[in-house]
Write a protein that holds these residues in place. Structure first.
Motif, PDB file in Angstrom:
ATOM      1  N   ALA A   1       0.841  -1.204   0.000  1.00 36.82           N
ATOM      2  CA  ALA A   1       0.000   0.000   0.000  1.00 36.82           C
ATOM      3  C   ALA A   1       0.874   1.251   0.000  1.00 36.82           C
ATOM      4  N   GLU A   2       1.925   1.243   0.823  1.00 35.95           N
ATOM      5  CA  GLU A   2       2.841   2.396   0.889  1.00 35.95           C
ATOM      6  C   GLU A   2       3.531   2.605  -0.454  1.00 35.95           C
ATOM      7  N   ALA A   3       4.013   1.507  -1.042  1.00 32.67           N
ATOM      8  CA  ALA A   3       4.716   1.609  -2.329  1.00 32.67           C
ATOM      9  C   ALA A   3       3.796   2.096  -3.445  1.00 32.67           C
ATOM     10  N   MET A   4       2.510   1.738  -3.339  1.00 31.14           N
ATOM     11  CA  MET A   4       1.554   2.148  -4.364  1.00 31.14           C
ATOM     12  C   MET A   4       1.011   3.549  -4.124  1.00 31.14           C
ATOM     13  N   GLY A   5       1.193   4.039  -2.899  1.00 34.29           N
ATOM     14  CA  GLY A   5       0.649   5.347  -2.540  1.00 34.29           C
ATOM     15  C   GLY A   5      -0.859   5.316  -2.387  1.00 34.29           C
TER      16      GLY A   5
ATOM     17  N   LYS B   1      -4.197   1.278   3.016  1.00 34.34           N
ATOM     18  CA  LYS B   1      -4.138  -0.164   3.276  1.00 34.34           C
ATOM     19  C   LYS B   1      -5.505  -0.815   2.985  1.00 34.34           C
ATOM     20  N   ALA B   2      -6.563  -0.021   3.223  1.00 36.89           N
ATOM     21  CA  ALA B   2      -7.917  -0.530   2.958  1.00 36.89           C
ATOM     22  C   ALA B   2      -8.094  -0.848   1.469  1.00 36.89           C
TER      23      ALA B   2
ATOM     24  N   GLN C   1      -8.933  -4.493  -0.106  1.00 34.98           N
ATOM     25  CA  GLN C   1     -10.032  -4.760  -1.049  1.00 34.98           C
ATOM     26  C   GLN C   1      -9.555  -5.616  -2.223  1.00 34.98           C
ATOM     27  N   MET C   2      -8.315  -5.361  -2.671  1.00 38.53           N
ATOM     28  CA  MET C   2      -7.774  -6.141  -3.795  1.00 38.53           C
ATOM     29  C   MET C   2      -7.683  -7.623  -3.456  1.00 38.53           C
ATOM     30  N   PHE C   3      -7.437  -7.891  -2.168  1.00 38.20           N
ATOM     31  CA  PHE C   3      -7.248  -9.286  -1.754  1.00 38.20           C
ATOM     32  C   PHE C   3      -8.510  -9.912  -1.148  1.00 38.20           C
ATOM     33  N   SER C   4      -9.579  -9.159  -1.094  1.00 33.22           N
ATOM     34  CA  SER C   4     -10.813  -9.701  -0.497  1.00 33.22           C
ATOM     35  C   SER C   4     -11.551 -10.601  -1.486  1.00 33.22           C
ATOM     36  N   SER C   5     -12.551 -11.291  -0.991  1.00 30.26           N
ATOM     37  CA  SER C   5     -13.327 -12.191  -1.861  1.00 30.26           C
ATOM     38  C   SER C   5     -14.098 -11.406  -2.915  1.00 30.26           C
ATOM     39  N   GLU C   6     -14.567 -10.232  -2.525  1.00 30.81           N
ATOM     40  CA  GLU C   6     -15.401  -9.435  -3.437  1.00 30.81           C
ATOM     41  C   GLU C   6     -14.572  -8.653  -4.461  1.00 30.81           C
ATOM     42  N   VAL C   7     -13.287  -8.406  -4.130  1.00 22.65           N
ATOM     43  CA  VAL C   7     -12.374  -7.599  -4.959  1.00 22.65           C
ATOM     44  C   VAL C   7     -13.044  -6.350  -5.538  1.00 22.65           C
ATOM     45  N   LYS C   8     -13.595  -5.549  -4.648  1.00 26.52           N
ATOM     46  CA  LYS C   8     -14.264  -4.327  -5.115  1.00 26.52           C
ATOM     47  C   LYS C   8     -13.227  -3.318  -5.605  1.00 26.52           C
ATOM     48  N   ASN C   9     -13.548  -2.630  -6.678  1.00 26.42           N
ATOM     49  CA  ASN C   9     -12.708  -1.554  -7.241  1.00 26.42           C
ATOM     50  C   ASN C   9     -11.301  -2.015  -7.631  1.00 26.42           C
ATOM     51  N   PHE C  10     -11.150  -3.278  -7.963  1.00 27.60           N
ATOM     52  CA  PHE C  10      -9.832  -3.770  -8.380  1.00 27.60           C
ATOM     53  C   PHE C  10      -9.772  -3.652  -9.903  1.00 27.60           C
ATOM     54  N   THR C  11      -9.253  -2.522 -10.374  1.00 20.37           N
ATOM     55  CA  THR C  11      -9.235  -2.259 -11.815  1.00 20.37           C
ATOM     56  C   THR C  11      -7.933  -2.757 -12.449  1.00 20.37           C
TER      57      THR C  11
END
Lengths: 136, 150
Positions: free
Chosen positions: B42-46, B49-50, B54-64
């Motif tokens: 998260a830090e490296a991506m700027g 952490k939330a 989300q990217m790693f959750s089951s729903e993967v919301k907003n993972f473009t």
């Protein structure tokens, strides 16, 4: 040797299989697993495929240490496949010469994303009972 | 073995959910290799952490797609996309380009009366063709032809 070799004798059903291993579930839990939403079932099956291939799994997909179950000389490390706040508890065992992850409990509680101590305790008992049966 | 989930595994739902699962495993593999956890990513991506959670959750919301590219870039890597059809097309192009380049080389030699001798340049070109069967190679051959004709 067939993919489901040695499973019937212990009341287990095959969920996923490949050259490097397989995942089986206590047949009594099969209807609970089948009742999960297709999205959840699909993600679980794919995570099982990846576990079989020893690929990297995220902490949100698999917890390799849900605690140990001990009884006599038995010492089993429990793990859990995790998706949509559902946990499939089980352990890895060499069954009929195949690396097998055996699912012995299913916690569909969607209220919290934490292990339910009651279900975890029950899972440990079931794991110990099954290993005793396998090794007797 | 009869796969009791054969129909599910052939469904669009499975295709979608298994891609989600594979993408998360793909990121986890790189993170483990680089010794980076989700907070550090998260830090490296700027991003927060939330957002990474989300990217790693089951729903993967907003993972473009953009976020995936950004995550992989932050890990010092680059995403390469492929599929079985795409791989087939690439392999076919490779074969066709290699054949075409070889045929043109023979044609030029015959027309100009040259004796075909392997040279360092030709060896380098052949190496380039075998490694990168792109239009750039064909373009280079066309340039060569026009020079030969002149």
């Amino acid at each position: 040797m067939s993919d489901d070799a040695g499973l019937d004798a212990y009341g287990l059903t095959l969920l996923a299989s490949a050259a490097r291993g397989r995942v089986a579930i206590d047949s009594a839990l099969l209807s609970d697993f089948d009742q999960l939403e297709e999205k959840a079932k699909s993600q679980f099956l794919r995570i099982m495929d990846l576990w079989i291939e020893a690929r990297a799994l995220t902490p949100q997909q698999f917890n390799g240490n849900e605690g140990r179950a001990k009884r006599g000389s038995a010492n089993i490390l429990l793990g859990a496949f995790k998706r949509f706040k559902i946990r499939l508890y089980g352990f890895s065992h060499n069954l009929s010469g195949r690396r097998t992850f055996i699912i012995i409990d299913l916690d569909p509680a969607k209220k919290q994303d934490k292990a339910d101590p009651k279900v975890l305790k029950r899972a440990k008992e079931r794991a110990l009972d099954l290993v005793e049966k396998i090794e007797s | 073995m009869t796969d009791r989930y054969q129909a599910l595994r052939a469904s669009p739902t499975f295709a979608e959910e298994s891609f989600v699962t594979d993408t998360q495993s793909f990121l986890q593999t790189i993170m483990e290799e680089k010794g980076i956890n989700q907070t550090q990513l998260a830090e490296a991506m700027g991003v927060s952490k939330a957002r990474v959670s989300q990217m790693f959750s089951s729903e993967v919301k907003n993972f473009t797609i953009r976020l995936l590219a950004r995550a992989v870039h932050a890990l010092g890597d680059r995403v390469e996309i492929t599929s079985s059809t795409y791989r087939e097309v690439e392999q076919r192009r490779h074969r066709e380009t290699t054949r075409e380049v070889a045929a043109r080389g023979e044609h030029i030699a015959m027309c100009s009366g040259w004796e075909m001798k392997p040279s360092r340049r030709a060896a380098a070109d052949a190496e380039q063709v075998s490694q990168s069967p792109t239009r750039a190679v064909l373009s280079a051959m066309r340039k060569f032809e026009s020079q030969a004709a002149a």
